[in-house]
Motif scaffolding. Structure first.
Motif, PDB file in Angstrom:
ATOM      1  N   ILE A  48       0.837  -1.200   0.000  1.00 41.60           N
ATOM      2  CA  ILE A  48       0.000   0.000   0.000  1.00 41.60           C
ATOM      3  C   ILE A  48       0.873   1.252   0.000  1.00 41.60           C
ATOM      4  O   ILE A  48       0.601   2.216  -0.732  1.00 41.60           O
ATOM      5  N   ASP A  49       1.949   1.252   0.775  1.00 39.95           N
ATOM      6  CA  ASP A  49       2.844   2.417   0.836  1.00 39.95           C
ATOM      7  C   ASP A  49       3.528   2.666  -0.504  1.00 39.95           C
ATOM      8  O   ASP A  49       3.615   3.812  -0.963  1.00 39.95           O
ATOM      9  N   ASP A  50       3.995   1.602  -1.153  1.00 39.75           N
ATOM     10  CA  ASP A  50       4.655   1.761  -2.455  1.00 39.75           C
ATOM     11  C   ASP A  50       3.652   2.194  -3.526  1.00 39.75           C
ATOM     12  O   ASP A  50       3.992   2.964  -4.433  1.00 39.75           O
ATOM     13  N   THR A  51       2.434   1.693  -3.421  1.00 42.05           N
ATOM     14  CA  THR A  51       1.378   2.106  -4.349  1.00 42.05           C
ATOM     15  C   THR A  51       1.111   3.597  -4.214  1.00 42.05           C
ATOM     16  O   THR A  51       0.973   4.310  -5.218  1.00 42.05           O
ATOM     17  N   GLU A  52       1.056   4.066  -2.971  1.00 41.96           N
ATOM     18  CA  GLU A  52       0.832   5.493  -2.721  1.00 41.96           C
ATOM     19  C   GLU A  52       1.934   6.335  -3.355  1.00 41.96           C
ATOM     20  O   GLU A  52       1.664   7.352  -4.012  1.00 41.96           O
ATOM     21  N   LYS A  53       3.173   5.911  -3.205  1.00 43.85           N
ATOM     22  CA  LYS A  53       4.303   6.662  -3.771  1.00 43.85           C
ATOM     23  C   LYS A  53       4.272   6.645  -5.292  1.00 43.85           C
ATOM     24  O   LYS A  53       4.599   7.632  -5.947  1.00 43.85           O
ATOM     25  N   THR A  54       3.862   5.510  -5.846  1.00 38.54           N
ATOM     26  CA  THR A  54       3.900   5.335  -7.302  1.00 38.54           C
ATOM     27  C   THR A  54       2.798   6.107  -8.018  1.00 38.54           C
ATOM     28  O   THR A  54       3.051   6.772  -9.031  1.00 38.54           O
ATOM     29  N   ILE A  55       1.576   6.014  -7.509  1.00 38.64           N
ATOM     30  CA  ILE A  55       0.453   6.601  -8.246  1.00 38.64           C
ATOM     31  C   ILE A  55      -0.019   7.936  -7.684  1.00 38.64           C
ATOM     32  O   ILE A  55      -0.877   8.588  -8.265  1.00 38.64           O
ATOM     33  N   GLN A  56       0.545   8.327  -6.541  1.00 39.39           N
ATOM     34  CA  GLN A  56       0.257   9.652  -5.952  1.00 39.39           C
ATOM     35  C   GLN A  56      -1.237   9.858  -5.717  1.00 39.39           C
ATOM     36  O   GLN A  56      -1.817  10.887  -6.074  1.00 39.39           O
ATOM     37  N   ILE A  57      -1.837   8.849  -5.106  1.00 43.63           N
ATOM     38  CA  ILE A  57      -3.236   8.909  -4.696  1.00 43.63           C
ATOM     39  C   ILE A  57      -3.276   8.786  -3.180  1.00 43.63           C
ATOM     40  O   ILE A  57      -2.498   8.037  -2.590  1.00 43.63           O
ATOM     41  N   ASP A  58      -4.181   9.520  -2.569  1.00 45.19           N
ATOM     42  CA  ASP A  58      -4.319   9.511  -1.111  1.00 45.19           C
ATOM     43  C   ASP A  58      -4.347   8.078  -0.570  1.00 45.19           C
ATOM     44  O   ASP A  58      -5.096   7.228  -1.063  1.00 45.19           O
ATOM     45  N   LYS A  59      -3.531   7.832   0.445  1.00 44.57           N
ATOM     46  CA  LYS A  59      -3.424   6.496   1.025  1.00 44.57           C
ATOM     47  C   LYS A  59      -4.780   5.970   1.510  1.00 44.57           C
ATOM     48  O   LYS A  59      -5.063   4.766   1.435  1.00 44.57           O
ATOM     49  N   LYS A  60      -5.643   6.862   2.000  1.00 38.50           N
ATOM     50  CA  LYS A  60      -6.957   6.446   2.483  1.00 38.50           C
ATOM     51  C   LYS A  60      -7.796   5.835   1.364  1.00 38.50           C
ATOM     52  O   LYS A  60      -8.558   4.888   1.577  1.00 38.50           O
ATOM     53  N   ILE A  61      -7.647   6.367   0.146  1.00 41.74           N
ATOM     54  CA  ILE A  61      -8.380   5.827  -0.999  1.00 41.74           C
ATOM     55  C   ILE A  61      -7.831   4.450  -1.361  1.00 41.74           C
ATOM     56  O   ILE A  61      -8.590   3.521  -1.661  1.00 41.74           O
ATOM     57  N   ILE A  62      -6.519   4.302  -1.303  1.00 39.76           N
ATOM     58  CA  ILE A  62      -5.885   3.012  -1.599  1.00 39.76           C
ATOM     59  C   ILE A  62      -6.336   1.966  -0.587  1.00 39.76           C
ATOM     60  O   ILE A  62      -6.700   0.836  -0.952  1.00 39.76           O
ATOM     61  N   GLU A  63      -6.345   2.345   0.668  1.00 37.99           N
ATOM     62  CA  GLU A  63      -6.791   1.424   1.724  1.00 37.99           C
ATOM     63  C   GLU A  63      -8.265   1.071   1.555  1.00 37.99           C
ATOM     64  O   GLU A  63      -8.671  -0.076   1.802  1.00 37.99           O
ATOM     65  N   LYS A  64      -9.061   2.023   1.123  1.00 40.69           N
ATOM     66  CA  LYS A  64     -10.484   1.777   0.899  1.00 40.69           C
ATOM     67  C   LYS A  64     -10.689   0.723  -0.188  1.00 40.69           C
ATOM     68  O   LYS A  64     -11.479  -0.219  -0.013  1.00 40.69           O
ATOM     69  N   ILE A  65      -9.990   0.881  -1.313  1.00 40.11           N
ATOM     70  CA  ILE A  65     -10.123  -0.070  -2.415  1.00 40.11           C
ATOM     71  C   ILE A  65      -9.612  -1.446  -1.997  1.00 40.11           C
ATOM     72  O   ILE A  65     -10.237  -2.478  -2.308  1.00 40.11           O
ATOM     73  N   ASN A  66      -8.521  -1.478  -1.279  1.00 39.63           N
ATOM     74  CA  ASN A  66      -7.984  -2.752  -0.795  1.00 39.63           C
ATOM     75  C   ASN A  66      -8.977  -3.429   0.151  1.00 39.63           C
ATOM     76  O   ASN A  66      -9.180  -4.650   0.090  1.00 39.63           O
ATOM     77  N   GLN A  67      -9.618  -2.645   0.990  1.00 36.17           N
ATOM     78  CA  GLN A  67     -10.589  -3.204   1.936  1.00 36.17           C
ATOM     79  C   GLN A  67     -11.831  -3.702   1.207  1.00 36.17           C
ATOM     80  O   GLN A  67     -12.412  -4.728   1.585  1.00 36.17           O
ATOM     81  N   LEU A  68     -12.250  -3.001   0.156  1.00 29.90           N
ATOM     82  CA  LEU A  68     -13.375  -3.476  -0.648  1.00 29.90           C
ATOM     83  C   LEU A  68     -13.064  -4.841  -1.246  1.00 29.90           C
ATOM     84  O   LEU A  68     -13.925  -5.731  -1.307  1.00 29.90           O
ATOM     85  N   HIS A  69     -11.819  -5.003  -1.684  1.00 38.19           N
ATOM     86  CA  HIS A  69     -11.390  -6.294  -2.235  1.00 38.19           C
ATOM     87  C   HIS A  69     -11.467  -7.386  -1.173  1.00 38.19           C
ATOM     88  O   HIS A  69     -11.993  -8.481  -1.421  1.00 38.19           O
ATOM     89  N   ILE A  70     -10.969  -7.087   0.009  1.00 35.16           N
ATOM     90  CA  ILE A  70     -10.969  -8.064   1.102  1.00 35.16           C
ATOM     91  C   ILE A  70     -12.403  -8.409   1.528  1.00 35.16           C
ATOM     92  O   ILE A  70     -12.763  -9.577   1.673  1.00 35.16           O
TER      93      ILE A  70
END
Length: 263
Positions: free
Chosen positions: A226-248
């Protein structure tokens, strides 16, 4: 937003992908001794791509069902679906769900979200009715983006015999639609399952498909944290965590029914 990642997602060989999907459909028909395929045609991009692929390989062995609930489905959606019928030349039936949904509603407690999922399941029931009567296979229109985050109705639009575009992210579906010649109006319109009035996917999810696809691509194709994704795509970490949680949280939608023990 990292445009390089978006370009990486979009930059595919859509001629080859179209050929692979077409061959897959023919193989499945032969393997199951089916006589053809059936799909729900909504006026949206996912089902439009299926219709255009079927036009190329199975034009005389495809049935499309257009199933609006005229109490909530915009008239323009049905018009777009009928336009795609005229462009593809595939057989179709137009069935209004309104009286069917109303009949159910007479016996059920009011709940708009549950009623929306009921619409999706009624559509699937009707698809399988015609599939059974004609010995056709039901095509699912789920793309990878929506499948991975569980944005579909279990035993509704998530139910099918084969899912030809489930390996394509929404951004890739848009690109293959351009390659296939789907009308621009359909390609650029906002995605919607039309489960209730004024229902829009990105508004409900509160995330754009560009963001969803970038996040999923980095997390699951590139195996990034999640941290590397945030650095790579420059999207708010909360949004990344949200999408990951939807997957889970939606894993149960992608698995067979669970049992307490044993095989």
């Amino acid at each position: 937003m990292n445009e390089k990642i978006i370009d990486e997602i979009k930059n595919q060989n859509y001629f080859e992908i179209t050929e692979v999907i077409g061959k897959f459909l023919l193989e499945q028909i032969d393997k199951t001794h089916a006589k053809g395929v059936i799909l729900g045609l909504s006026g949206g991009i996912d089902s439009a791509v299926l219709a255009y692929i079927c036009k190329r390989k199975l034009q005389d062995k495809t049935l499309a069902l257009i199933m609006p609930d005229t109490s909530i489905t915009p008239k323009s959606e049905t018009e777009d679906a009928l336009k795609m019928i005229s462009l593809t030349g595939i057989e179709y039936k137009l069935i209004d769900l309104k009286p069917i949904v109303n009949e159910y509603s007479m016996y059920l407690e009011p709940n708009e979200k549950a009623k929306g999922n009921l619409r999706a399941r009624i559509r699937t029931n009707i698809l399988y009715y015609y599939a059974n009567s004609k010995n056709y296979l039901v095509l699912g229109s789920s793309d990878k983006s929506e499948y991975m985050i569980g944005y579909f109705t279990k035993f509704g639009d998530g139910a099918s015999d084969i899912t030809p575009i489930i390996s394509l992210y929404k951004l890739q579906v848009r690109e293959i639609a351009k390659y296939l010649g789907v009308p621009e109006k359909v390609i650029v319109k906002k995605s919607s399952p039309h489960l209730w009035k004024d229902h829009e996917a990105e508004e409900e999810l509160d995330v754009s498909y560009e963001e969803i696809d970038s996040i999923l691509y980095c997390l699951f194709e590139k195996k990034m944290s999640i941290d590397d994704t945030e650095k790579t795509i420059q999207i708010d970490k909360k949004i990344i965590e949200k999408i990951n949680q939807l997957h889970i949280n939606s894993e149960h939608k992608r698995l067979p029914s669970q049992k307490p023990y044993g095989d």
